[in-house]
Design an enzyme around this catalytic site. Structure first.
Site, PDB file in Angstrom:
ATOM      1  N   CYS A   2       0.833  -1.196   0.000  1.00 13.17           N
ATOM      2  CA  CYS A   2       0.000   0.000   0.000  1.00 13.17           C
ATOM      3  C   CYS A   2       0.873   1.253   0.000  1.00 13.17           C
ATOM      4  O   CYS A   2       2.072   1.198   0.224  1.00 13.17           O
ATOM      5  CB  CYS A   2      -0.900   0.008   1.230  1.00 13.17           C
ATOM      6  SG  CYS A   2      -1.872  -1.496   1.426  1.00 13.17           S
ATOM      7  N   ARG A  27       1.009   1.835  -5.977  1.00 17.39           N
ATOM      8  CA  ARG A  27       1.264   0.868  -4.908  1.00 17.39           C
ATOM      9  C   ARG A  27       0.006   0.108  -4.503  1.00 17.39           C
ATOM     10  O   ARG A  27       0.081  -0.862  -3.748  1.00 17.39           O
ATOM     11  CB  ARG A  27       1.859   1.571  -3.691  1.00 17.39           C
ATOM     12  CG  ARG A  27       3.195   2.235  -3.948  1.00 17.39           C
ATOM     13  CD  ARG A  27       3.737   2.869  -2.666  1.00 17.39           C
ATOM     14  NE  ARG A  27       4.045   1.860  -1.673  1.00 17.39           N
ATOM     15  CZ  ARG A  27       5.215   1.242  -1.549  1.00 17.39           C
ATOM     16  NH1 ARG A  27       6.196   1.545  -2.379  1.00 17.39           N
ATOM     17  NH2 ARG A  27       5.419   0.351  -0.619  1.00 17.39           N
ATOM     18  N   TRP A  74      -3.769  -1.803  -1.299  1.00 15.01           N
ATOM     19  CA  TRP A  74      -3.749  -3.065  -2.038  1.00 15.01           C
ATOM     20  C   TRP A  74      -4.086  -4.132  -1.012  1.00 15.01           C
ATOM     21  O   TRP A  74      -3.320  -4.403  -0.090  1.00 15.01           O
ATOM     22  CB  TRP A  74      -2.370  -3.306  -2.641  1.00 15.01           C
ATOM     23  CG  TRP A  74      -2.310  -4.473  -3.585  1.00 15.01           C
ATOM     24  CD1 TRP A  74      -2.652  -4.479  -4.905  1.00 15.01           C
ATOM     25  CD2 TRP A  74      -1.865  -5.802  -3.283  1.00 15.01           C
ATOM     26  NE1 TRP A  74      -2.451  -5.727  -5.441  1.00 15.01           N
ATOM     27  CE2 TRP A  74      -1.970  -6.560  -4.478  1.00 15.01           C
ATOM     28  CE3 TRP A  74      -1.394  -6.433  -2.134  1.00 15.01           C
ATOM     29  CZ2 TRP A  74      -1.615  -7.901  -4.541  1.00 15.01           C
ATOM     30  CZ3 TRP A  74      -1.048  -7.775  -2.185  1.00 15.01           C
ATOM     31  CH2 TRP A  74      -1.158  -8.484  -3.389  1.00 15.01           C
ATOM     32  N   ASN A 100       1.165   0.026   5.801  1.00 11.15           N
ATOM     33  CA  ASN A 100       1.582  -0.832   4.687  1.00 11.15           C
ATOM     34  C   ASN A 100       2.313  -2.010   5.289  1.00 11.15           C
ATOM     35  O   ASN A 100       3.218  -1.841   6.111  1.00 11.15           O
ATOM     36  CB  ASN A 100       2.513  -0.074   3.736  1.00 11.15           C
ATOM     37  CG  ASN A 100       3.122  -0.992   2.684  1.00 11.15           C
ATOM     38  OD1 ASN A 100       2.462  -1.896   2.197  1.00 11.15           O
ATOM     39  ND2 ASN A 100       4.380  -0.766   2.349  1.00 11.15           N
ATOM     40  N   GLY A 101       1.943  -3.228   4.887  1.00  8.19           N
ATOM     41  CA  GLY A 101       2.605  -4.412   5.415  1.00  8.19           C
ATOM     42  C   GLY A 101       1.592  -5.456   5.842  1.00  8.19           C
ATOM     43  O   GLY A 101       0.404  -5.384   5.508  1.00  8.19           O
ATOM     44  N   GLU A 492      10.170 -12.618 -20.396  1.00  6.68           N
ATOM     45  CA  GLU A 492       9.810 -11.249 -20.022  1.00  6.68           C
ATOM     46  C   GLU A 492       8.710 -10.704 -20.936  1.00  6.68           C
ATOM     47  O   GLU A 492       7.778 -10.035 -20.475  1.00  6.68           O
ATOM     48  CB  GLU A 492      11.043 -10.352 -20.079  1.00  6.68           C
ATOM     49  CG  GLU A 492      10.795  -8.878 -19.817  1.00  6.68           C
ATOM     50  CD  GLU A 492      10.244  -8.562 -18.441  1.00  6.68           C
ATOM     51  OE1 GLU A 492       9.782  -7.420 -18.244  1.00  6.68           O
ATOM     52  OE2 GLU A 492      10.245  -9.449 -17.556  1.00  6.68           O
ATOM     53  N   LYS A 496       5.010  -9.494 -19.662  1.00  6.93           N
ATOM     54  CA  LYS A 496       4.436  -8.175 -19.918  1.00  6.93           C
ATOM     55  C   LYS A 496       3.029  -8.303 -20.502  1.00  6.93           C
ATOM     56  O   LYS A 496       2.119  -7.565 -20.126  1.00  6.93           O
ATOM     57  CB  LYS A 496       5.323  -7.385 -20.886  1.00  6.93           C
ATOM     58  CG  LYS A 496       6.584  -6.854 -20.258  1.00  6.93           C
ATOM     59  CD  LYS A 496       6.257  -5.764 -19.240  1.00  6.93           C
ATOM     60  CE  LYS A 496       7.337  -5.654 -18.179  1.00  6.93           C
ATOM     61  NZ  LYS A 496       7.367  -6.739 -17.212  1.00  6.93           N
ATOM     62  N   GLU A 499       0.648  -9.400 -17.721  1.00  3.03           N
ATOM     63  CA  GLU A 499       0.432  -8.383 -16.693  1.00  3.03           C
ATOM     64  C   GLU A 499      -0.592  -7.338 -17.105  1.00  3.03           C
ATOM     65  O   GLU A 499      -1.434  -6.938 -16.294  1.00  3.03           O
ATOM     66  CB  GLU A 499       1.752  -7.678 -16.371  1.00  3.03           C
ATOM     67  CG  GLU A 499       2.720  -8.486 -15.539  1.00  3.03           C
ATOM     68  CD  GLU A 499       4.002  -7.731 -15.278  1.00  3.03           C
ATOM     69  OE1 GLU A 499       4.454  -7.714 -14.122  1.00  3.03           O
ATOM     70  OE2 GLU A 499       4.558  -7.144 -16.229  1.00  3.03           O
ATOM     71  N   HIS A 515       9.092 -30.667 -26.681  1.00  2.96           N
ATOM     72  CA  HIS A 515       8.917 -31.442 -25.449  1.00  2.96           C
ATOM     73  C   HIS A 515       7.617 -31.083 -24.740  1.00  2.96           C
ATOM     74  O   HIS A 515       7.548 -31.107 -23.511  1.00  2.96           O
ATOM     75  CB  HIS A 515      10.114 -31.223 -24.525  1.00  2.96           C
ATOM     76  CG  HIS A 515      11.398 -31.727 -25.089  1.00  2.96           C
ATOM     77  ND1 HIS A 515      11.808 -33.027 -24.948  1.00  2.96           N
ATOM     78  CD2 HIS A 515      12.346 -31.109 -25.835  1.00  2.96           C
ATOM     79  CE1 HIS A 515      12.972 -33.196 -25.569  1.00  2.96           C
ATOM     80  NE2 HIS A 515      13.318 -32.044 -26.112  1.00  2.96           N
ATOM     81  N   LYS A 614       3.021  -2.046  -7.616  1.00  2.86           N
ATOM     82  CA  LYS A 614       4.369  -1.788  -8.102  1.00  2.86           C
ATOM     83  C   LYS A 614       5.431  -2.455  -7.239  1.00  2.86           C
ATOM     84  O   LYS A 614       6.312  -3.144  -7.731  1.00  2.86           O
ATOM     85  CB  LYS A 614       4.613  -0.279  -8.163  1.00  2.86           C
ATOM     86  CG  LYS A 614       5.965   0.102  -8.749  1.00  2.86           C
ATOM     87  CD  LYS A 614       6.068  -0.326 -10.198  1.00  2.86           C
ATOM     88  CE  LYS A 614       7.397   0.025 -10.812  1.00  2.86           C
ATOM     89  NZ  LYS A 614       7.539  -0.557 -12.153  1.00  2.86           N
TER      90      LYS A 614
END
Length: 619
Positions: A2, A27, A74, A100-101, A492, A496, A499, A515, A614
């Protein structure tokens, strides 16, 4: 995860809090809220959803006051709702907290408080903090004249009871000249102003007000008043703190005319390369200057192996770094997902260098993995973008990436900075150890010095990418293929796309296609193949042909002038030819752009994709 913000000073607090939260919304954006304290008492506004909802609420129901707390959430404990939104108040109505946490033992603490007839309104772990402080203050039956002293004592008692992680902003409604901040394993900074002071999760929130900040360390507490800030360590002892001067231009945290932060940050990558290399290369002498690395030449020479710990995009960057180090220095490397590393029993040889890679420098799992390595007596090196972040403070050595603030949740320019930093690390180790001949180092330095120009050139593929995005934006699955250095780039690129567009995508080493993944291939499964020139070029061409023969549409990333790829692929995105070891920095650009424009075409919230934040500062 957060974002928290606090203000105390001479100005009206509300607009400062809202403006700061806007810069912290990356955040978390499940809900938001502000609490403002004035002579008329405490006023709180909270709203579910993005910050615009809170702003609308405040417009219709304004707040007045010169001190307050703000929060953008969040969710970790309790679904997104107004009652679970911060700020939270204790049952006495006096203690106000933003957090936050994660409070790991909140249920145990809550049950103890419930037995003492303390009332709760939310499902959050944070409300326990407010009620615990209120309980200790009430239990102490303090003299009103001693309220400040007893309030701070209650805060300290509560923090001792808490097990978990936190960055906290705390006020008492009867102490309008006092704002308390405390941290453990979550970032928290204090901004120092004239007649005003600030508390924030991250620098962009307060950059338009002050450039002088103090990064709180583990267990620190800060007591803010309009004209003074006092700092205390984890033992409650007063400590002096030297502020850091932040050099970021506030405009760096704005969109600068781009539709989204992510697009702006993709276009900033040329400058990121220049800034990360600045002052670190000496082409004439063939040396790399990294004074942040505090290892003696003997320690460097005796490194038996390198162990990388990272998460997400940073893990992909670390994979590229491991390929470079093993190829050119012949030092054994392993790349660990930090959340796995910390919960198993890793075996590391004495002298192993453990490299923690994190954009924010606050990633919880990566930080914990690095701390585990330190407990094992190993040397650690942090690669991060944020000056003063926990990883940069606790690592034995560092390489900062100098990317400036990255606001888009999906990392682009920070990934570029990490790739450049890892290249510098390889050259530095090779130079000190003598593993790389001086002529080779000079050759690589010349190539690195030209990299920003190649990056600018690569972005010219944007128009072609837009056309391809329009053609493929309604597909529901993608398979990305790459080999060697570009296998991590394939992963990557797939990440992207996942996401920000919510399309299922997987990145695979192209040689593994037969395979298993080849069973998925048909006309509905687009293949994105990285086919730039290298010693595995012919191999990737064979993989493209295998996919095409099964009806797949293949989007290839290739070097300009490559007519052979054009004959085999459905669509080609051309980028400049560069030395093979630098190809990841170039080939990732069209993949970033492809993910961006597909997401835009699908109407997705590019900068704030659902369920993501983030900085992952909780497990």
């Amino acid at each position: 995860m957060c974002g928290i913000l606090g203000y105390i000073g001479e100005k009206q607090a509300t607009q400062i809090l809202v403006d700061g939260l806007r810069r912290l919304e990356y955040r978390g954006y499940d809900s938001s809220g502000v609490a403002v304290l004035s002579r008329n008492g405490l006023q709180i506004r909270r709203a579910v959803g993005k910050l615009a909802k809170l702003e609308s609420l405040i417009t219709h129901s304004p707040l007045q006051g010169h001190m307050g707390l703000g929060h953008t959430r969040w969710a970790t404990h309790g679904a997104p709702s107004e009652v679970n939104a911060h700020p939270h108040i204790d049952s006495t109505g006096c203690i106000v907290v933003v957090h936050n946490g994660i409070i790991e033992n909140y249920q145990i603490l809550k049950e103890k408080l419930l037995k003492r007839r303390v009332q709760f309104k939310s499902d959050t772990d944070t409300e326990v903090v407010a009620n615990l402080i209120g309980y200790y203050l009430k239990d102490g039956k303090s003299d009103p004249k001693s309220l400040k002293k007893n309030f701070l004592t209650a805060v300290k008692k509560a923090l001792k009871d808490i097990r978990g992680t936190y960055a906290l902003g705390i006020i008492h409604t009867k102490l309008p000249g006092l704002l308390v901040g405390a941290r453990r394993d979550c970032p928290l900074i204090v901004g120092l102003g004239e007649g005003e002071n600030f508390l924030a999760s991250d620098v962009p929130a307060i950059l338009s007000h002050t450039r002088d900040v103090v990064f709180l360390q583990e267990g620190d507490m800060a007591i803010l008043s309009p004209n003074k800030v006092e700092f205390f360590d984890d033992r409650g002892r007063p400590v002096a703190k030297k502020p850091t001067k932040i050099t970021w231009d506030p405009i760096q945290a704005e969109k600068a005319g781009y539709t989204h932060f992510m697009l702006k940050e993709i276009h900033e990558q040329s400058r990121v390369v220049e800034d990360t290399l600045l002052g670190r290369l000496n082409g004439k002498k063939g040396t790399v200057d990294l004074p942040e690395i505090r290892l003696t030449p003997k320690e460097v020479a005796q490194i038996p192996g390198v162990r990388f710990v990272a998460c997400g995009t940073s893990w992909h960057a670390a994979l590229v770094g491991s390929y470079l180090i093993e190829k050119y220095l012949k030092i054994p490397c392993q790349v660990e997902i930090a959340s796995e590393f910390r919960y198993r029993s890793p075996v590391l040889a004495p002298g192993t260098l453990v490299v923690a890679v994190s954009q924010s420098g606050e990633t919880a799992d990566t930080l914990a993995a690095m701390r585990l390595a330190k407990k094992m007596g190993l040397k650690t090196l942090g690669i991060a973008n944020v000056v003063g972040s926990t990883i940069t403070r606790e690592a034995d050595s560092n390489i900062l990436t100098h990317c400036g603030p990255e606001i888009g949740v999906a990392s682009t320019k920070a990934f570029m900075g990490q790739l450049v930093a890892l290249h510098l690390l390889m050259l530095y180790l090779g130079s000190v150890r003598g593993d790389l001949p001086k002529p080779k180092i000079k050759e690589m330095i010349r190539s690195l010095s030209h990299l920003s120009t190649w990056v600018t050139d690569a972005i010219k593929c944007e128009k072609e990418v837009i056309k391809i995005a329009e053609a493929y934006c309604r597909r529901t699955n993608f398979l990305y293929l790459g080999r060697n250095y570009n296998y991590p780039i394939a992963m990557e690129g797939a990440l992207k796309l996942k996401e920000i567009s919510y399309i299922h995508a997987e990145g695979y080493p192209a040689g593994e296609m037969k395979h298993g993944p080849i069973a998925l291939i048909d006309e509905n499964m687009p293949i994105v193949a990285i086919a730039s020139k290298s010693h595995v070029y012919e191999k990737i061409l064979s993989n493209i042909e295998e996919a095409r023969s099964r009806g797949a549409n293949v989007i290839a990333v290739a070097n300009r002038g490559d007519k052979l790829v054009k004959q085999k692929a459905s669509d080609v995105i051309y980028v400049p030819m560069v030395p093979d070891e630098l190809s990841p920095m170039i080939n990732v650009i069209p993949l970033q752009l492809l993910a961006y424009y597909i997401a835009v075409r699908r109407g997705c919230d590019v900068d704030q994709p659902r369920n993501l934040a983030k900085s992952v500062t909780v497990e």
